[in-house]
Design a protein around this motif. Structure first.
Motif, PDB file in Angstrom:
ATOM      1  N   GLY A   1      32.017  62.921  32.641  1.00  0.00           N
ATOM      2  CA  GLY A   1      32.509  64.213  32.154  1.00  0.00           C
ATOM      3  C   GLY A   1      32.354  64.325  30.649  1.00  0.00           C
ATOM      4  N   LYS A   2      32.992  65.329  30.094  1.00  0.00           N
ATOM      5  CA  LYS A   2      32.893  65.587  28.655  1.00  0.00           C
ATOM      6  C   LYS A   2      33.604  64.483  27.867  1.00  0.00           C
ATOM      7  CE  LYS A   2      32.551  69.837  26.046  1.00  0.00           C
ATOM      8  NZ  LYS A   2      32.905  71.237  25.970  1.00  0.00           N
ATOM      9  N   SER A   3      34.795  64.088  28.357  1.00  0.00           N
ATOM     10  CA  SER A   3      35.578  63.117  27.596  1.00  0.00           C
ATOM     11  C   SER A   3      35.969  61.898  28.434  1.00  0.00           C
ATOM     12  CB  SER A   3      36.843  63.785  27.051  1.00  0.00           C
ATOM     13  OG  SER A   3      37.637  64.205  28.133  1.00  0.00           O
ATOM     14  N   GLU A   4      35.424  61.776  29.642  1.00  0.00           N
ATOM     15  CA  GLU A   4      35.854  60.675  30.514  1.00  0.00           C
ATOM     16  C   GLU A   4      34.739  60.318  31.503  1.00  0.00           C
ATOM     17  OE1 GLU A   4      40.171  60.147  32.115  1.00  0.00           O
ATOM     18  OE2 GLU A   4      39.068  61.235  33.659  1.00  0.00           O
ATOM     19  N   THR A   5      34.576  59.025  31.736  1.00  0.00           N
ATOM     20  CA  THR A   5      33.664  58.575  32.791  1.00  0.00           C
ATOM     21  C   THR A   5      34.498  57.961  33.911  1.00  0.00           C
ATOM     22  OG1 THR A   5      31.921  58.070  31.206  1.00  0.00           O
ATOM     23  CG2 THR A   5      31.767  56.985  33.343  1.00  0.00           C
ATOM     24  N   THR A   6      34.141  58.286  35.156  1.00  0.00           N
ATOM     25  CA  THR A   6      34.842  57.708  36.309  1.00  0.00           C
ATOM     26  C   THR A   6      33.903  56.764  37.054  1.00  0.00           C
ATOM     27  OG1 THR A   6      35.982  59.814  36.490  1.00  0.00           O
ATOM     28  CG2 THR A   6      36.267  58.292  38.322  1.00  0.00           C
ATOM     29  N   LEU A   7      34.439  55.628  37.466  1.00  0.00           N
ATOM     30  CA  LEU A   7      33.639  54.636  38.192  1.00  0.00           C
ATOM     31  C   LEU A   7      34.399  54.172  39.423  1.00  0.00           C
ATOM     32  CD1 LEU A   7      33.845  53.633  34.853  1.00  0.00           C
ATOM     33  CD2 LEU A   7      31.694  52.647  35.582  1.00  0.00           C
ATOM     34  N   LYS A   8      33.651  53.749  40.417  1.00  0.00           N
ATOM     35  CA  LYS A   8      34.223  53.216  41.647  1.00  0.00           C
ATOM     36  C   LYS A   8      33.951  51.713  41.652  1.00  0.00           C
ATOM     37  CE  LYS A   8      31.744  53.950  45.379  1.00  0.00           C
ATOM     38  NZ  LYS A   8      31.374  52.633  45.914  1.00  0.00           N
ATOM     39  N   VAL A   9      34.981  50.912  41.978  1.00  0.00           N
ATOM     40  CA  VAL A   9      34.800  49.453  42.032  1.00  0.00           C
ATOM     41  C   VAL A   9      34.128  49.075  43.352  1.00  0.00           C
ATOM     42  CG1 VAL A   9      35.956  47.208  42.035  1.00  0.00           C
ATOM     43  CG2 VAL A   9      36.835  49.057  40.590  1.00  0.00           C
ATOM     44  N   ASP A  10      32.956  48.438  43.283  1.00  0.00           N
ATOM     45  CA  ASP A  10      32.264  47.994  44.498  1.00  0.00           C
ATOM     46  C   ASP A  10      32.733  46.601  44.915  1.00  0.00           C
ATOM     47  OD1 ASP A  10      30.654  50.321  44.500  1.00  0.00           O
ATOM     48  OD2 ASP A  10      29.356  49.401  42.989  1.00  0.00           O
ATOM     49  N   SER A  11      32.906  45.738  43.939  1.00  0.00           N
ATOM     50  CA  SER A  11      33.363  44.373  44.245  1.00  0.00           C
ATOM     51  C   SER A  11      33.923  43.744  42.976  1.00  0.00           C
ATOM     52  CB  SER A  11      32.195  43.525  44.760  1.00  0.00           C
ATOM     53  OG  SER A  11      31.225  43.382  43.726  1.00  0.00           O
ATOM     54  N   ARG A  12      34.627  42.663  43.133  1.00  0.00           N
ATOM     55  CA  ARG A  12      35.089  41.930  41.955  1.00  0.00           C
ATOM     56  C   ARG A  12      34.805  40.454  42.165  1.00  0.00           C
ATOM     57  NH1 ARG A  12      41.686  41.065  41.953  1.00  0.00           N
ATOM     58  NH2 ARG A  12      41.646  39.564  43.659  1.00  0.00           N
ATOM     59  N   GLN A  13      34.698  39.740  41.078  1.00  0.00           N
ATOM     60  CA  GLN A  13      34.342  38.314  41.178  1.00  0.00           C
ATOM     61  C   GLN A  13      35.064  37.577  40.051  1.00  0.00           C
ATOM     62  OE1 GLN A  13      30.077  37.656  41.971  1.00  0.00           O
ATOM     63  NE2 GLN A  13      30.170  36.017  40.471  1.00  0.00           N
ATOM     64  N   LEU A  14      35.558  36.385  40.359  1.00  0.00           N
ATOM     65  CA  LEU A  14      36.220  35.575  39.334  1.00  0.00           C
ATOM     66  C   LEU A  14      35.207  35.291  38.224  1.00  0.00           C
ATOM     67  CD1 LEU A  14      39.152  34.503  39.363  1.00  0.00           C
ATOM     68  CD2 LEU A  14      38.237  32.286  40.052  1.00  0.00           C
ATOM     69  N   ASN A  15      35.589  35.562  36.989  1.00  0.00           N
ATOM     70  CA  ASN A  15      34.679  35.339  35.857  1.00  0.00           C
ATOM     71  C   ASN A  15      34.605  33.849  35.538  1.00  0.00           C
ATOM     72  OD1 ASN A  15      34.334  34.813  32.858  1.00  0.00           O
ATOM     73  ND2 ASN A  15      33.649  36.925  33.004  1.00  0.00           N
ATOM     74  N   ASN A  16      33.395  33.338  35.392  1.00  0.00           N
ATOM     75  CA  ASN A  16      33.285  31.897  35.112  1.00  0.00           C
ATOM     76  C   ASN A  16      32.989  31.578  33.650  1.00  0.00           C
ATOM     77  OD1 ASN A  16      30.644  32.534  34.891  1.00  0.00           O
ATOM     78  ND2 ASN A  16      29.878  31.040  36.361  1.00  0.00           N
ATOM     79  N   SER A  17      33.105  32.592  32.791  1.00  0.00           N
ATOM     80  CA  SER A  17      32.882  32.338  31.363  1.00  0.00           C
ATOM     81  C   SER A  17      34.174  32.293  30.552  1.00  0.00           C
ATOM     82  CB  SER A  17      31.952  33.409  30.778  1.00  0.00           C
ATOM     83  OG  SER A  17      30.681  33.312  31.376  1.00  0.00           O
ATOM     84  N   ASN A  18      35.295  32.497  31.232  1.00  0.00           N
ATOM     85  CA  ASN A  18      36.556  32.332  30.504  1.00  0.00           C
ATOM     86  C   ASN A  18      36.748  30.858  30.164  1.00  0.00           C
ATOM     87  OD1 ASN A  18      37.517  35.044  30.482  1.00  0.00           O
ATOM     88  ND2 ASN A  18      38.002  34.861  32.665  1.00  0.00           N
ATOM     89  N   PRO A  19      37.381  30.577  29.016  1.00  0.00           N
ATOM     90  CA  PRO A  19      37.555  29.172  28.639  1.00  0.00           C
ATOM     91  C   PRO A  19      38.481  28.423  29.609  1.00  0.00           C
ATOM     92  CG  PRO A  19      38.656  30.640  27.077  1.00  0.00           C
ATOM     93  CD  PRO A  19      37.877  31.504  27.991  1.00  0.00           C
ATOM     94  N   HIS A  20      38.187  27.136  29.810  1.00  0.00           N
ATOM     95  CA  HIS A  20      39.041  26.296  30.662  1.00  0.00           C
ATOM     96  C   HIS A  20      40.148  25.644  29.831  1.00  0.00           C
ATOM     97  CE1 HIS A  20      35.871  26.899  33.548  1.00  0.00           C
ATOM     98  NE2 HIS A  20      34.999  26.467  32.657  1.00  0.00           N
ATOM     99  N   THR A  21      39.840  25.423  28.558  1.00  0.00           N
ATOM    100  CA  THR A  21      40.789  24.771  27.650  1.00  0.00           C
ATOM    101  C   THR A  21      41.697  25.830  27.028  1.00  0.00           C
ATOM    102  OG1 THR A  21      38.958  23.329  27.072  1.00  0.00           O
ATOM    103  CG2 THR A  21      40.892  23.253  25.626  1.00  0.00           C
TER     104      THR A  21
END
Lengths: 246, 246
Positions: free
Chosen positions: B60-80
């Motif tokens: 839209g003019k001031s907003e974008t809408t998205l639909k979530v197709d899937s989600r996945q655990l992110n593997n780039s977050n730090p472990h420490t």
């Protein structure tokens, strides 16, 4: 010794018969920013292994003259020889890297152009990088700046790499070889290099060429680092492993 | 997996019933800079542990809408878990640190005021630092930004430090204890912190207070590092020793 480290430091291009002359920016900084006076004591570095302890003898309109009282081997120069081969990236980030690598203790800096180097970033100003490393040594206590080499083309890197006994190559397509293993297996290296590409990375052909030139491809983990972050991080870790921060 | 990493990523504040809305800068970036269209696929992160793979359903003019197709655990977050306690320094350098520490893999950032903090640098904008770490995660592939805490006074740091099982304190008056020894002796630590002062360093009283609070004073070698360099270098080395870059 702390007294020496914290003395106001100036960079001179040469010393002749025990007399130093400061011109331009260094003269201006001493006179108008630091507001020093005749008989004040300062430290002068010239890019060699020594700190020169001097007394100001004259502050003219465009030149300051100093007399060398004594010199002393500088103990903040790096012991490890570490060369950074860095792809041309935005000039601001290149300046940041040169400042940080000087503090961290790199010896040499070789900018290079590769296939993904963006055109507008080409033609980096060696003079500007030289000024940055000279300013940086005054702050961090080294007497020898990092040597800034002319920009080369990546395809001419092979003969340069042959002088190093360990060459680490930050390769974002590498999945299995971690940095710590390469450092552990090469703990006797004396003349080390690391290679970091531009934001676009390397072509497959370039990767093969670097590995064929003796560079050890390593992964830096699962996060994608900006080029300048990878460079500062690698210098920190390599110099740490080679006992530069003890 | 590389496909996911290099997907265009946007930061959203929340996701409701599988629908994401982007406003302001993120909407503008998607529409006017990236020039994406309805049905294009993008990745959305919200500051939790997941990557959300989405399809654009409306721009839209001031907003974008998205639909979530899937989600996945992110593997780039730090472990420490690594927290940086950083004295207030010039805002530009604070921004630089927050960007770099996010890429390198720090979890938390706590700015503090100490006796040598320069007045004009006080009152850093937490909002601005939050924006920087959010932008940085999109580039480096984390889904969780570094948590930016409110600025504290150094004299209130003791109870916060008690939660960490290793606290490293970059002390320029320390002569004998190298970083590698402290890291080696504490290789089982799980919740680590490091403390870096402002350009003026710490008062003797502050040093005693930090050591009394359990911080292990270390030297970073013979060169004097700028505050921001020390911070980036320490994060690199600590996370390297704790196998964050394998």
């Amino acid at each position: 010794m702390c007294y020496h480290i914290y003395m106001k430091t100036f960079f001179a291009t040469d010393i002749k018969d025990g007399i130093v002359k400061l011109n331009n920016d260094e003269h201006n900084h001493l006179k108008n920013v630091m507001r020093l006076n005749v008989n004040d004591k300062v430290k002068v570095v010239t890019g060699d292994e020594y700190d020169y302890f001097c007394t100001i003898t004259n502050i003219g309109k465009s030149e300051t003259t100093l007399k060398v009282d004594s010199r002393q081997l500088n103990n903040s120069n790096p012991h490890t020889k570490l060369t950074c081969y860095m792809a041309l990236i935005k000039n601001d980030n290149l300046s940041l890297i040169v400042q940080k690598l000087t503090e961290l203790g790199c010896s040499d800096f070789v900018p290079f152009e590769s296939q993904y180097t963006v055109n507008k970033d080409k033609g980096t100003k060696t003079d500007k990088l030289n000024t940055i490393t000279q300013q940086s040594i005054k702050q961090c206590g080294r007497s020898k700046p990092m040597t800034i080499h002319s920009t080369i083309s990546l395809k001419d890197i092979k003969p340069l790499l042959s002088q190093h006994d360990l060459i680490i190559f930050a390769n974002e397509t590498e999945k299995s070889m971690p940095l710590n293993q390469v450092l552990l297996e090469n703990s006797n290296a004396k003349n080390i290099a690391f290679i970091v590409g531009c934001e676009g990375g390397f072509t497959e052909e370039e990767i093969n060429y670097l590995v064929d030139s003796g560079a050890k491809s390593v992964t830096l983990g699962s996060r994608i680092l900006r080029a300048e972050t990878a460079s500062i991080m690698l210098a920190s870790i390599i110099l740490y492993e080679f006992k530069e921060y003890c």
